[in-house]
Design a protein around this motif. Structure first.
Motif, mmCIF file in Angstrom:
data_model
loop_
_atom_site.group_PDB
_atom_site.id
_atom_site.type_symbol
_atom_site.label_atom_id
_atom_site.label_comp_id
_atom_site.label_asym_id
_atom_site.label_seq_id
_atom_site.Cartn_x
_atom_site.Cartn_y
_atom_site.Cartn_z
ATOM 1 N N THR A 1 0.801 -0.892 -0.059
ATOM 2 C CA THR A 1 -0.392 -0.142 0.315
ATOM 3 C C THR A 1 0.985 1.008 0.082
ATOM 4 O OG1 THR A 1 -1.931 -1.527 1.200
ATOM 5 C CG2 THR A 1 -1.650 1.625 1.263
ATOM 6 N N ASN A 2 1.833 1.381 0.998
ATOM 7 C CA ASN A 2 2.272 2.637 0.943
ATOM 8 C C ASN A 2 3.881 2.858 -0.147
ATOM 9 O OD1 ASN A 2 0.782 3.574 3.062
ATOM 10 N ND2 ASN A 2 2.456 3.553 4.742
ATOM 11 N N VAL A 3 4.139 1.754 0.146
ATOM 12 C CA VAL A 3 5.001 2.466 -1.266
ATOM 13 C C VAL A 3 5.317 1.965 -2.855
ATOM 14 C CG1 VAL A 3 8.034 1.150 -1.446
ATOM 15 C CG2 VAL A 3 6.964 0.990 0.705
ATOM 16 N N LEU A 4 4.899 1.108 -2.701
ATOM 17 C CA LEU A 4 4.154 -0.173 -3.866
ATOM 18 C C LEU A 4 3.167 1.336 -4.691
ATOM 19 C CD1 LEU A 4 4.051 -2.104 -6.756
ATOM 20 C CD2 LEU A 4 2.283 -2.440 -5.886
ATOM 21 N N GLY A 5 2.119 1.544 -4.098
ATOM 22 C CA GLY A 5 0.546 2.643 -3.938
ATOM 23 C C GLY A 5 1.739 3.848 -4.515
ATOM 24 N N THR A 6 2.700 4.448 -3.997
ATOM 25 C CA THR A 6 3.665 5.389 -4.356
ATOM 26 C C THR A 6 4.290 5.324 -5.561
ATOM 27 O OG1 THR A 6 3.152 6.026 -1.565
ATOM 28 C CG2 THR A 6 5.426 7.499 -3.326
ATOM 29 N N ARG A 7 4.421 4.132 -5.154
ATOM 30 C CA ARG A 7 5.379 4.662 -6.757
ATOM 31 C C ARG A 7 4.421 4.333 -7.787
ATOM 32 N NH1 ARG A 7 9.494 -0.494 -9.355
ATOM 33 N NH2 ARG A 7 7.262 -1.274 -9.052
ATOM 34 N N ASN A 8 3.150 3.262 -7.674
ATOM 35 C CA ASN A 8 2.737 3.807 -9.075
ATOM 36 C C ASN A 8 2.094 5.128 -9.774
ATOM 37 O OD1 ASN A 8 2.590 0.348 -9.221
ATOM 38 N ND2 ASN A 8 0.662 0.706 -7.902
ATOM 39 N N LEU A 9 1.831 5.925 -8.596
ATOM 40 C CA LEU A 9 1.368 7.362 -8.155
ATOM 41 C C LEU A 9 2.283 7.800 -9.206
ATOM 42 C CD1 LEU A 9 -0.757 7.732 -5.241
ATOM 43 C CD2 LEU A 9 -2.214 8.196 -7.835
ATOM 44 N N VAL A 10 3.454 8.321 -8.439
ATOM 45 C CA VAL A 10 5.023 8.800 -8.710
ATOM 46 C C VAL A 10 4.674 8.754 -10.517
ATOM 47 C CG1 VAL A 10 7.549 9.420 -9.100
ATOM 48 C CG2 VAL A 10 5.945 9.244 -6.872
ATOM 49 N N ARG A 11 4.907 7.290 -10.720
ATOM 50 C CA ARG A 11 5.469 6.647 -12.336
ATOM 51 C C ARG A 11 3.788 7.272 -12.742
ATOM 52 N NH1 ARG A 11 7.729 0.713 -12.317
ATOM 53 N NH2 ARG A 11 9.501 1.254 -11.748
ATOM 54 N N ALA A 12 2.985 7.581 -12.805
ATOM 55 C CA ALA A 12 2.115 8.169 -13.292
ATOM 56 C C ALA A 12 1.990 9.579 -13.137
ATOM 57 C CB ALA A 12 0.442 7.957 -13.144
ATOM 58 N N ALA A 13 2.026 10.364 -12.473
ATOM 59 C CA ALA A 13 2.004 11.768 -12.355
ATOM 60 C C ALA A 13 3.604 12.266 -13.135
ATOM 61 C CB ALA A 13 2.802 12.221 -11.046
ATOM 62 N N LEU A 14 4.710 11.504 -13.249
ATOM 63 C CA LEU A 14 5.732 11.589 -14.579
ATOM 64 C C LEU A 14 5.139 11.309 -15.987
ATOM 65 C CD1 LEU A 14 8.830 9.825 -12.768
ATOM 66 C CD2 LEU A 14 8.375 12.434 -12.841
#
Length: 322
Positions: free
Chosen positions: A96-109
């Motif tokens: 939740t905290n790490v994978l979820g954040t990475r997914n959002l960061v990648r989408a943001a980029l």
């Protein structure tokens, strides 16, 4: 701005959404995996779109960003408050905290988001808990992408009063039911604030953010947990309340802190917000993080704990930090 808010059904996210509605964004998109909670949000106000999204689902996150084309992302989803349950579920915390954040960061980029702000926790400062370690890793995921077209920043909040997963909410429930309550230690302290106060300060920090900033919300000296429980007893008018001291358990620390000793604390233009500037870090990407996410996907909890200690030397799960 077009603004998605993740974790819109949680205490942090819901209050952010309510405040944002008063600012009339071009689009407010309320994201959560809780369909019933989103239905309640939709009934509360006709302003803002609701979208059922699990941030652990990378393709679903990317499709939503493709549709919305966000300019500002406020990421309030994930575990942030009670560390105790996650000591037994480190794989779930990482997903939740790490994978979820990475997914959002990648989408943001990929979709040229202007600004991305993570609502983190003060437990990320020299973590002693799985919760704190996964939140520190999620901060590093942001910092590893610093220097590009998207401004990434994190805001560490303390315990949010009124949050459903706050230990204080559980204590209030036990007091109301006439049951004994437990406190880890008579000298335990925590940073505490209302959900409204936290939302206001998160938005203030969002305005001030520069790339790779980490902010902490400074609402005064940490509160004595015992004193807060005493105030709950008085407020609820509970006669003969029983308070038992259990000793610090796994993932609990005695005294709250907002920054690690290695982080330089800098005052900002806002009297209640402090900051530190992160240095470039590879901890938020690469082989070690990939191995951690793979172990979490397999629910290999012992391997997850070992990899978190390897990636984060400051994570010391068996050492309470005063």
């Amino acid at each position: 701005r077009r603004v998605p808010v993740t974790g819109a059904c949680g205490a942090d996210g819901a209050r952010l959404c309510r405040r944002l509605r008063t600012l009339h964004p071009a689009a407010l998109v309320q994201l959560d995996h809780d369909e019933d909670g989103l239905a309640r949000l939709a009934a509360e106000s006709e302003t803002g779109r609701c979208a059922v999204v699990d941030i652990r689902d990378g393709p679903r996150v990317d499709a939503l960003f493709e549709d919305v084309r966000p300019e500002l992302v406020l990421h309030a989803a994930g575990f942030n408050h009670d560390p105790r349950p996650l000591e037994r579920r480190p794989s779930a915390a990482v997903r939740t905290n790490v994978l979820g954040t990475r997914n959002l960061v990648r989408a943001a980029l990929r979709h040229d988001v202007e600004r991305f702000v993570l609502v983190s926790t003060d437990q990320a400062a020299e973590p002693v808990s799985v919760l704190g370690a996964t939140r520190r890793l999620s901060e590093l995921v942001l910092h590893s992408e610093a220097g590009g077209s998207t401004c990434f920043a994190a805001v560490r909040a303390g315990g949010v009063l009124g949050s459903s997963d706050s230990p204080l909410s559980a204590i209030a429930g036990r007091l109301s039911a006439g049951q004994p309550v437990t406190v880890a230690h008579p000298d335990a302290t925590r940073h505490l604030m209302s959900a409204r106060e936290a939302a206001e300060l998160v938005l203030e920090a969002t305005v001030m953010a520069e790339d790779a900033d980490t902010f902490a919300l400074d609402t005064g000296p940490p509160s004595s947990v015992l004193a807060v429980v005493g105030a709950l007893v008085d407020g609820l008018r509970v006669p003969d309340a029983t308070i038992r001291f259990t000793g610090l358990g796994p993932g609990e620390r005695l005294r709250a802190r907002s920054f690690a000793e290695s982080e330089e604390r800098v005052r900002t233009a806002h009297p209640l917000i402090c900051a530190t500037r992160a240095t470039a870090s590879a901890h938020g990407r690469g082989e070690p993080l990939t191995a951690l996410l793979d172990a979490a996907a397999r629910d290999a909890d012992d391997e997850v704990r070992m990899l978190m200690r390897r990636i984060l030397p400051e994570y010391r799960p068996h050492e309470e930090r005063p």
